[in-house]
Design a protein around this motif. Structure first.
Motif: not given
Length: 270
Positions: A5-16, A23-36, A49-50
């Motif tokens: 799973v690839f999530i844009t805006g994953g550093s906070s809020g709904i994305g996080k 993750l608790t459902k055994e997915c492999i997760v990558y998030g993005t942030s302008r400043h990771p 970074a994205l």
């Protein structure tokens, strides 16, 4: 095999919240942030970074994940920005910035990942829009418009990509307790402006709604349920009952009656 799973805006809020729940459902997760680098110790999943307004960063972010995992199963187009203000007094360049992030940005993300999903003959792109997309809200008209544009475009886009085994879905949240109010662009309350009093009061109401909003975990659970289905719907709505019901009311009430209801809600019925 676990879903990637690839999530844009994953550093906070709904994305996080979505990422940590998946993750608790055994997915492999990558998030993005302008400043990771600023969030390396605050998220339980890796951030790449994205910036959705810079296509070259989108291409590179997907390349990093695909090189490592060999596939992408789900993309959650979550990155977005808020904007408030009287439309007359909102700088045009700020309106364009909002559309660059909320509308053109998600389309660039989709454009970058579609070749991989076509190659796989599978994939699911979930676009986070807003209940505000279904109505023109006073002093939030540009935000409503940018999310509405995404809603309608995805309706068309999903019909174009179903032939490749690629699903697209919109999920429209209402107010959730996140830091979106702190990050949104606020047109200044101008002293002596004809909008000064009404805009100031409406802005306070909007911020109060966010602060008292629902738990983003509910959005995370909704996204998980969506990615578990083989035939996802065109759209889903998630939030307080009254917010979801407001969409129904717009369909059944005369337009001026609905307008009066909104104006009363925002204390503009003077």
């Amino acid at each position: 095999m676990p879903k990637v799973v690839f999530i844009t805006g994953g550093s906070s809020g709904i994305g996080k919240a979505i990422g940590e729940f998946l993750l608790t459902k055994e997915c492999i997760v990558y998030g993005t942030s302008r400043h990771p680098e600023n969030y390396s110790s605050t998220t339980k999943f890796p951030l790449v970074a994205l910036d959705v307004t810079k296509p070259e960063t989108i291409t590179e972010a997907f390349k990093q994940v695909i090189d490592k995992e060999g596939k992408i199963d789900v993309v959650v187009n979550n990155a977005g920005v808020g904007i408030t203000g009287p439309i007359e007094e909102t700088p045009t360049n700020e309106m364009r910035k909002a559309f660059d992030t909320n509308f053109f940005g998600p389309l660039e993300v989709i454009k970058a990942v579609l070749p991989q999903l076509r190659k796989q003959k599978s994939g699911h792109i979930i676009n986070v829009t807003s209940i505000a997309a279904y109505m023109g809200l006073p002093y939030r008209g540009i935000y409503s418009a940018s999310k509405a544009a995404l809603e309608i475009t995805i309706e068309a886009y999903r019909m174009e990509t179903l032939q490749f085994g690629v699903h697209m879905t919109n999920i429209a949240p209402g107010d959730f307790a996140t830091n979106i109010a702190a990050g949104r662009y606020h047109a200044p309350i101008l002293e002596g402006s004809p909008y000064e009093k009404d805009y100031g009061e409406t802005l306070k109401t909007m911020n109060d709604h966010v602060q008292s909003g629902g738990d983003p975990l509910e959005m995370a659970k909704a996204v998980y349920k969506i990615i578990q289905t083989n035939k996802p719907a065109v759209r889903y709505r998630e939030g307080a009952f009254i917010q979801r019901f407001s969409i129904v009311l717009k369909k059944i009430l005369p337009s001026k009656t609905y307008e009066k209801m909104l104006m009363k809600h925002y204390h503009l019925d003077k």
